[in-house]
Design an enzyme around this catalytic site. Structure first.
Site: not given
Ligand code: G3I
Length: 415
Positions: A204, A320
């Site tokens: 991105e 994705e």
């Molecule tokens: O698992 C951790 C946990 O251990 C921790 O304590 C907690 C607090 O920080 O966070 C948890 O991680 C979360 C993670 O998803 C796993 O569930 C994060 O908070 C959360 O921000 C993260 O969100 C992900 C997001 O990207 C940001 O990285 C989404 O699951 C994921 O589906 C999303 O994917 C993105 C692609 O990477 C790029 N393209 C867009 C897509 C959708 O936004």
């Protein structure tokens, strides 16, 4: 005319043992119809909508579009095997914690997928709890799962403006930025060298809304290193693992909208510049987070974009894929049909491009989708964007992906 034949054949299906044959006849009619209509897409968008007629209007009423299709499927062969027979990799984004907590889900991943991508575990925030520490264990769990079940694995993502650890913006400055970036890329890529099919090296980097002539996003990396941060990352990744395919990954290039057109143009310009500079890049990743609120799918424009990317000598990966059903009717039958139609219409177009070598959905089951939180429905019902429902049963979305894979052009077999 086609509608009449299609529905007559569908109603007259009585002999079970003939059903696969008749289903394939029905589908080949449908395919010819779709190819015919896609060919018409060269006309003006308005002209195309008029010619497609009401049951194929993509923009005005997705519900009517999807209620006319049977989504009949010739057999229950898995998406993994269907894709493999066409030389395509099918897989999904997975989190290591769900593989260990949900054995039924883990079994379905192995059944349906040839490749997986960590949804979270290889991002800076997960990998880098502090400037001097790398936490590889969640990513290693996924790599071990992939090895045990003979799945390929993607890496996502080495450089992104999101999911950064809190310490990074504090520590990063113009003097240490290059070293920090190169160290991160080299350490992570070397750790998984030989285990990664393809890396989303940069994710991105394009955001025309930021107003730059080159369409680049005003990110921390750009601020610290200028546009060269992109090439720096790709060169570091290539040095650390010459075997992995190196991918530039981005979103919103799918529809015939002003944003889509602007983004396609800017991304193509970036890819052309990278190729001209000899930057080691092998593929474009198209995220393909689809929706149908305003679904101007223009086959001709999308096919032209894919061909322009392929003409640069690049492969394309759909990285994705999912369909946001946030604004669709609450009724599950209706909603599932609209989601399935969105998958099928889109994949029939992109899989016609031989340069498209892989197709990953962003999740496999509605039980684990980012859309439950990031695009939650206002009526409180659960999101249903993915091929399997929350109970791991195949949905019409699964049928739609399977049907598009069955119609896909043949590629060289995946080794
Ligand atoms: O698992 C951790 C946990 O251990 C921790 O304590 C907690 C607090 O920080 O966070 C948890 O991680 C979360 C993670 O998803 C796993 O569930 C994060 O908070 C959360 O921000 C993260 O969100 C992900 C997001 O990207 C940001 O990285 C989404 O699951 C994921 O589906 C999303 O994917 C993105 C692609 O990477 C790029 N393209 C867009 C897509 C959708 O936004």
């Amino acid at each position: 005319m086609w509608g009449g034949i299609y529905s007559t054949l569908a109603r007259s299906v009585v002999c079970v043992h003939l059903e696969p044959f008749i289903a394939s006849v029905i589908d080949s009619i449908a395919m010819r119809r779709r190819v015919f209509l896609a060919g018409l897409a060269g006309l003006s968008a308005v002209g195309t909508v008029a010619i497609l007629g009401k049951d194929r209007r993509l923009a005005s009423s997705p519900v009517s579009v999807s209620t006319r299709r049977s989504f009949a499927i010739a057999n229950q062969t898995s998406l993994r095997l269907r894709a493999a027979t066409k030389g395509i990799l099918y897989g999904a984004a997975i989190q290591s914690q769900t593989l260990s907590s949900d054995p039924k889900f883990a079994r379905r991943v192995v059944e349906e997928c040839s490749i997986l991508v960590p949804e979270w575990e290889l991002k800076w925030k997960a990998l880098r709890p502090s400037p001097n520490r790398f936490n590889f264990s969640p990513g290693d769990k996924l790599a071990a799962f992939a090895k045990t079940h003979k799945l390929l694995m993607r890496g996502h993502t080495l450089v992104w403006h999101h999911a950064m650890p809190a310490w990074l913006p504090i520590v990063l400055n113009r003097q240490n930025a290059e070293q920090l970036l190169v160290d991160h890329v080299q350490t992570v890529v070397k750790h998984y060298a030989g285990k990664i099919h393809s890396w989303d090296v940069v994710n991105e980097a394009i955001n025309p809304k930021d107003g730059r002539a080159d369409g680049l996003r005003q990110s921390l990396w750009l601020e610290m290193l200028g546009p060269d941060y992109i090439d720096l990352a790709f060169h570091a990744a290539a040095k650390a693992d010459p075997q992995a395919l190196l991918v530039y990954n981005d979103y919103s290039v799918d529809y015939d909208t002003t944003e889509g057109e602007t983004r396609r143009t800017a991304i193509l310009k970036l890819l052309e510049k990278m190729k001209a500079k000899g930057t080691p890049i092998q593929a474009l990743g198209i995220q393909a987070h689809l929706y149908r609120d305003d679904p101007r799918l223009n086959p001709k424009k999308l096919q032209n974009f894919l061909k322009n990317v392929a003409d640069l000598g690049l492969k394309v990966m759909i990285t994705e894929l999912d369909v946001t059903d946030r604004t669709f009717p609450k009724d599950i039958k209706t909603r599932d049909r609209i989601v399935a139609a969105a998958y099928e219409d889109y994949l029939d177009v992109v899989l016609a491009e031989p340069a498209v070598i892989a197709l990953l959905t962003w999740g496999l089951s509605d039980r684990y989708t980012w859309l439950s939180t990031d695009a939650a429905r206002t009526d409180g019902s659960s999101a249903r964007p993915l091929p399997l429902d929350a109970q791991m049963n195949r949905k019409l979305a699964w049928n739609a992906i399977a049907r598009s894979l069955d119609r896909a052009t043949q590629r060289p077999m995946v080794t």
